[in-house]
Design a protein around this motif. Structure first.
Motif, PDB file in Angstrom:
ATOM      1  N   GLU A  40       6.484   5.061  14.034  1.00 34.07           N
ATOM      2  CA  GLU A  40       5.689   4.635  12.986  1.00 34.07           C
ATOM      3  C   GLU A  40       6.487   3.763  11.912  1.00 34.07           C
ATOM      4  O   GLU A  40       6.064   2.868  11.193  1.00 34.07           O
ATOM      5  N   HIS A  51       5.490   3.777   1.883  1.00 36.37           N
ATOM      6  CA  HIS A  51       6.244   5.036   2.416  1.00 36.37           C
ATOM      7  C   HIS A  51       7.175   4.581   3.665  1.00 36.37           C
ATOM      8  O   HIS A  51       8.159   5.260   4.150  1.00 36.37           O
ATOM      9  N   ARG A  52       6.355   3.786   4.617  1.00 36.32           N
ATOM     10  CA  ARG A  52       7.188   3.539   5.852  1.00 36.32           C
ATOM     11  C   ARG A  52       8.356   2.668   5.601  1.00 36.32           C
ATOM     12  O   ARG A  52       9.336   2.685   6.252  1.00 36.32           O
ATOM     13  N   SER A  90       0.897  -1.131  -0.100  1.00 36.16           N
ATOM     14  CA  SER A  90       0.060   0.027  -0.066  1.00 36.16           C
ATOM     15  C   SER A  90       0.871   1.240  -0.069  1.00 36.16           C
ATOM     16  O   SER A  90       1.967   1.140   0.396  1.00 36.16           O
ATOM     17  N   GLU A 117       0.923   3.555   2.201  1.00 37.70           N
ATOM     18  CA  GLU A 117       1.495   3.935   3.248  1.00 37.70           C
ATOM     19  C   GLU A 117       2.501   3.096   3.777  1.00 37.70           C
ATOM     20  O   GLU A 117       3.584   3.307   4.318  1.00 37.70           O
ATOM     21  N   GLU A 118       2.177   1.629   3.333  1.00 31.66           N
ATOM     22  CA  GLU A 118       3.208   0.647   3.758  1.00 31.66           C
ATOM     23  C   GLU A 118       4.681   1.165   2.845  1.00 31.66           C
ATOM     24  O   GLU A 118       5.753   1.090   3.364  1.00 31.66           O
TER      25      GLU A 118
END
Lengths: 790, 790
Positions: B351, B18-19, B13, B15-16
């Motif tokens: 995070e 990005h992290r 995803s 977000e994933e």
């Protein structure tokens, strides 16, 4: 196996097939004779125990395959006038090569007492694996051989090294499927990425899958032809397969495939040499699947022999005690119909013997397998031209290997087909980059714009494989060319065993009269333990010196030049020499320079001498500070300097040893000093602090047998290290100038009382150093001095 | 490269992604910090020269790839609760592993002063490659590591050894494209032919093609994906490719491929373990092509850096003297946006830190990388049960290794998942075949009816690669299991450097408090130089002893049992020990047996002792006959017997040394004898004729520092040999009973005059032997006696 093969052409006429099969049968017969017979070589009478050797030695399993390949190569050598030698990876199949070389007549030319008749055949049988006779492996006395195959894994690297700058040569390299499991062999298939068909010869690898090792199956034999096809194609080869156990069918198939492969090689070469193609061609490789111990006994005592691991060595044993076994042997030998093969006098019949090529085209007589015959000495300019001229002694630094680089550059220029450097991707790192003015790194793949000195025509051999580097150089020198293997010191131990095996070859060759001298194998070990302060413990290991000094004195030479001018003198000497393992050890970092060229020449000629210019009243010294190696020399001279300053009454003699074997007693090594010379240098009574580059045990060993060597106190690498400073390396291993001063005070009677000041100074400085190191990342500004090294 | 990849799925995803990218950026940032920074770790101010380390060390080129793989493994470890460790073939990428282990928190648990905040980060930077800090390579102090990667070539063998009998473990093994050129690495792909998915874990090799070594291109990087596909498929792998230089695209592609590979491995294992499949599965391998020094400086001084060999180590140098270089470094570091990654206190933001698995699932904390935590001691029966009970001392022969074979058989039986024998296809040849009563040779290919004790379930590891044997055993013991590497003595030198590197690892580990003890690495060298009379010169080399004794006294142990009972006692001791390199040397041929079990136990406990039963008036001897090794013992006892018979007035003490390090002075080795003990055994003044199994220099070295060692006369292997008789081997090297008698007469004052008879006898017998040997094949009947050996 049903005898079907993947190739269907039938290139052999019935008559040719018959003759070739006869040669093969004769070679197989002679194989078995060598293993078993001490009498009755032509089987004129039924075998009895009186005809059998007392001890049965030899490897049958691989031999029928080796024999098959030999006779088929003969056919093509004659047909195409090939310049070919044979390398048997499964070198334990010694009797196979001996048999063929005898059949073709080469053997008798080298060994006139092994005549080409019944008497000679009997001697051939009796000498094999017999005390005072010939070894069981393809070895130095075997004509046509430059590869023993005792330690498995090197047949391809030897073969590829032999064809570099040798455009006419084709090496047929038989790889056993056992050998194919070794790391060095697996890593040598890539050699074709470094073979340029315009200027190099060719290797035809023949992977002989007979299924078993001593007792277990082989990895590759249990992979499919499809797997093997992919494996080879992926590495750039074009594989051909021959499989079978029916001789006539295999003969036809193998003849067809071998001819196809040879013609493809010629086509590759002619296209490249005419400029019609560039880049990496798809070289042929042959996979030959035949039964282990093919044509041997099928069943013995109810167990299958042919086609199994049981055929590896002596397939039917106990023939002296078991009549039924003796009968099997009798039947087996007669199955080859010796009466058809040899005439009444035991001579190989002319109709079959004619299959052999003539003269030097015979693989047993090809001069490439006796490379000294082809050796052309290197053109070497006067090494004094490259000298480092310092303005002030012991004050200027230069990387000594960079000076050597200039010398090597001109060797490349003057010897465009006769010299190569082999190095695991460290030529620049080792400061030898000047050679790139003349030649590039060799790579036969696409060259990219960002590449630095890489080209198809390059002759600097960089591959990240010490095994390839060493093996290629062996093949290159054994066929009469010259070279240097430069590598990080610690990683030279990767090829300890290759060095041992090559040393054994050179030793043995000196005792075989017809073997001509070959160029020495030269090592340059740099990036040494003392200056791998940045890479750490794994990069710190001077053990290769030990490997070389264990070779026989006839071949082992070890040099530890302390500066650039000594290095030049030593390198020149080594590159002119023959039949040695020459080991040169010196670091690559900028280092202080000690001797003028004139001084260096005198010193290197002596091998070890007193360095008056660094001594204080050396005539009757209180102590001798001796050293061998660059960092030991630096610390020793620094210690002498400190003593001169802080203990002016002390008489200190500085001795440097550049030729390590000079330390040996004269009766143990040809370079060994007489006791008189030894006393001249080391005195008769003074304590000697000997600082050595490597493990101290090397010096203990060399000094053994000298009088009063208890006065020698040897310092060296103690297996201490990490990522740290150069100075911390010498502290950790207790060879620092400070330790040496303290040693002097310890071993010179009364010195400690008289010169207490310097003891305090040294102890204080060592404590200060210790604080530096322990301060490290907590107090960084203070340790900006931590490169303090001289 | 345009960032296109062969895999198109997008499993992450936004977000994933990005992290994960943030983790990757953080690791890269910390990498660079370790290389360059001594202050200002969070870049709160613009970089100045005051923030820069005085000496820039470290390897950037490989690091971004290592970091990428780490964070992607973390994702899957969490998702699937994998039990995974990481092995970095390019171990010079030390800062990469350190960075990740710090980010996940493991580092701080092992090193509490390296806190997870700004102060800790600064210490992390400062300690790297700094004196007193941590080494530049992935090394012993690095949590999660059991593979240094200093000497290249062993990552796969270590990985495969680690997963044997370790069904839950998955090793992600990163193979550098430089490393891939080495022989040992090339030879280790075949390890999957020996991995049984029902009982072994799995290795996921990731070949990281970043194109260049130190300065030249790599061989594989210039081959196409099609070539690589064939290469891997041919060996039984299923290759996956990821290529690119656009981070987001590579993240998605690599995430997809890695997950596919992990799921395939689980599927392979579950099918095998449920009995649904047999035979060799097609294991996945990943080929990752990313630029060398990816995300680093693109251009410096007009030269391309990223994607070239110039990114190998420190990609932008001279930052202390060139302001524009300092600016490049500043820009480069800021390109990772450290302010996004770390909070104001320098803590990795939660995070991102949450991507790490928990506890022992973190790769830095997995106990498999600190294998002593998992070690279960071997179940060993009382070795006395296996003793050889002779009826008459020194009259009966048995192959001592065959006695050991019975003992090993029961170890196999009692430790079905905790012990393996590694041997290059010589288990039977080395007379250890009794173990086949319990287990077979392992091969995961088709088994044929003619195979002898070969099965998929076999746990006897035979492969014709000393590199595989040694490396597998290293991985096996470092993860807490036990084993023995048995090999022909001469070919042990093939792994000299592996032994050195493993010895260095063990040495260093002793000084790292959190490293738990691991089982010793045990060597059994057999088929020794003295009894390779049949194979010849290439098989005669006892140099491996030298390699082991150069390791630090904390780890080096060398045993030379002279008979079966001593061998049992020594083997039991070695198999119970931890943290050593235990070298045991004994031949496999039937040999005379000297000691009862009770005597052997006492003798082995002492390590060296007087053998009264073979001595004559040993209390005040005229001469000491000392020996170490089986054949030296045989010749020594025979000489003592001859002297007793022919020089009855002579007082002869026989001494045997089974623990070689006992000879060392007590301050040099923990096994070293005190001078008092030494004098008890060797007397203070008697001449000592010391007959040694290997090169005499070993003994010279060990004796150095002992008083009066000039009275020791060491005999040993002199690098003489060929295919001959056992007795001729001892004659050629001058350790025969006849030579020893003559030595006694030479060194005992007055003995020659008093005992002239035996001198004549010995000389006559040597001449007779010489006639035997020279007679050889000309006069065969006479030499039926040539096996005369005792």
């Amino acid at each position: 196996m049903d005898g079907n093969t993947k190739s269907v052409a039938m290139p052999l006429s019935a008559e040719e097939l018959h003759r070739m099969d006869a040669w093969w049968r004769a070679a197989n017969y002679l194989n078995i004779g060598q293993i078993y017979l001490s009498a009755n070589p032509l089987l004129r009478e039924k075998l009895t125990v009186d005809h059998i050797k007392p001890r049965l030695l030899g490897h049958w399993g691989t031999s029928p395959g080796l024999n098959l390949i030999y006779v088929h190569l003969n056919r093509l050598i004659k047909k195409y006038d090939l310049d070919t030698i044979y390398m048997a990876g499964p070198g334990h199949g010694g009797p196979a090569l001996i048999a063929n070389v005898w059949l073709e007549g080469s053997y008798t030319e080298f060994y006139p007492d092994i005549t080409r008749d019944e008497a000679g055949m009997l001697r051939l049988f009796r000498q094999f694996s017999t005390p005072g006779g010939v070894p069981s492996h393809v070895s130095v006395p075997t004509p046509g051989s430059i590869h023993e195959g005792g330690e498995l894994g090197y047949v391809l690297v030897h073969a590829f090294g032999a064809v570099m700058d040798n455009p006419a040569l084709l090496v047929a390299a038989v790889v056993g499927d056992g050998e194919a499991e070794t790391g060095p062999l697996a890593g040598s298939w890539k050699s074709i990425d470094f073979i340029n068909p315009t200027r190099d010869g060719a290797v035809l690898p023949i992977l002989h899958l007979n299924g078993y090792k001593i007792s277990g199956p082989t990895v590759w034999a249990r992979h499919s032809d499809e797997d093997l096809t992919k494996f080879f194609e992926g590495q750039g080869y074009k594989p051909y397969f021959v499989e079978g156990d029916v001789p006539e069918k295999v003969h036809q198939a193998f003849a067809s495939v071998l001819e196809t492969a040879v013609l493809e090689i010629r086509e590759i070469q002619s296209r490249a040499r005419s400029g019609a193609s560039h880049g990496r061609p798809q070289w042929p490789v042959i996979v030959l699947r035949t039964p282990k111990g093919w044509t041997g006994p099928k069943i013995v005592d109810g167990l299958q022999i042919e086609g199994t691991f049981r055929a590896h060595q002596v397939p039917v044993s106990d023939v002296l005690t078991k009549p039924e076994h003796l009968q099997i042997l009798d039947d087996w030998l007669r199955s080859y119909k010796p009466e058809e093969l040899f005439d009444g006098a035991g001579r190989f019949r002319a109709e079959f013997a004619d299959l052999a090529p003539a003269g030097n085209r015979r693989m047993g007589s090809n001069p490439n397998a006796n490379g000294g015959l082809l050796t052309v000495p290197l053109k070497l300019r006067d090494f004094e031209n490259y000298q480092f001229k310092f303005e002030e002694r012991a004050r200027q630094r230069i990387g000594s290997t960079s000076v050597l680089g200039n010398y090597l550059r001109d060797i490349y220029e003057d010897n465009p087909h006769n010299f190569r450097l082999f190095c695991p991707d460290e030529t620049n790192s080792n400061r030898l980059g000047a050679i790139f003015d003349i030649s590039d790194r060799c790579l036969i793949s696409d060259i990219l714009p960002g590449d630095d000195h890489v080209s198809h025509d390059g002759r600097v051999m960089e591959v990240l494989s010490e095994h390839c580097c060493h093996g290629w150089l062996e093949g290159y020198t054994l066929t009469g060319r010259h070279g240097l293997f430069a590598t990080y010191e610690a990683f030279a131990m990767i090829v300890d065993s290759m060095s041992m095996q090559h040393g054994k070859w050179l030793e043995h060759a000196k005792r075989v009269p017809w073997r001509a001298d070959v160029p020495s194998l030269n090592y340059l070990l740099t990036s040494t333990c003392w200056r791998n302060d940045h890479n750490g413990f794994s990069h710190q290991g001077p053990g290769f010196i030990d490997t070389v000094i264990h070779r026989k004195p006839t071949v082992a030479r070890v040099y530890l030049p302390a500066d650039a001018n000594c290095l030049l003198s030593v390198a020149d000497h080594c590159l002119r020499s023959v039949n040695y393992l020459n080991l040169i050890v010196i670091d690559k970092q900028p280092q202080l320079q000690w001797l003028t060229m004139d001084e260096a020449k005198v010193h290197c000629a002596k091998g070890a001498s007193v360095w008056d210019m660094y001594s204080k009243q050396p005539d009757e010294p209180d102590v001798v500070l001796a050293c061998a190696g660059d960092i030991p020399t630096q610390e020793t001279i620094a210690a002498a300097w400190m003593l001169r300053k802080h203990a002016p009454g002390l008489k200190v003699r500085v001795v440097n040893v550049v030729d390590l074997m000079r330390l040996s007693p004269a009766d143990r090594h040809p370079h060994g000093m007489t006791d008189a010379d030894f006393t001249d240098i080391f005195t008769q009574t003074a304590p000697v602090i000997f600082t050595f580059h490597g493990y101290p045990g090397v010096i203990h060993d060399l000094l053994h047998g000298r009088d009063a060597h208890d006065r020698f106190h040897v310092r060296g690498y103690l297996e201490e290290g990490t990522t740290t400073t150069p100075f911390d390396m010498v502290v950790l291993n207790r060879i620092s100038r400070l330790h040496l001063c303290l040693d002097v005070l310890r071993y010179v009677p009364g010195a400690l009382i008289e010169h207490g000041e310097i003891a305090t100074l040294c102890t204080d400085m060592l404590e200060e150093h210790d604080r530096y190191i322990r301060a490290h990342f907590d107090d960084l500004p203070e340790i900006k001095d931590w490169v303090w090294s001289d």
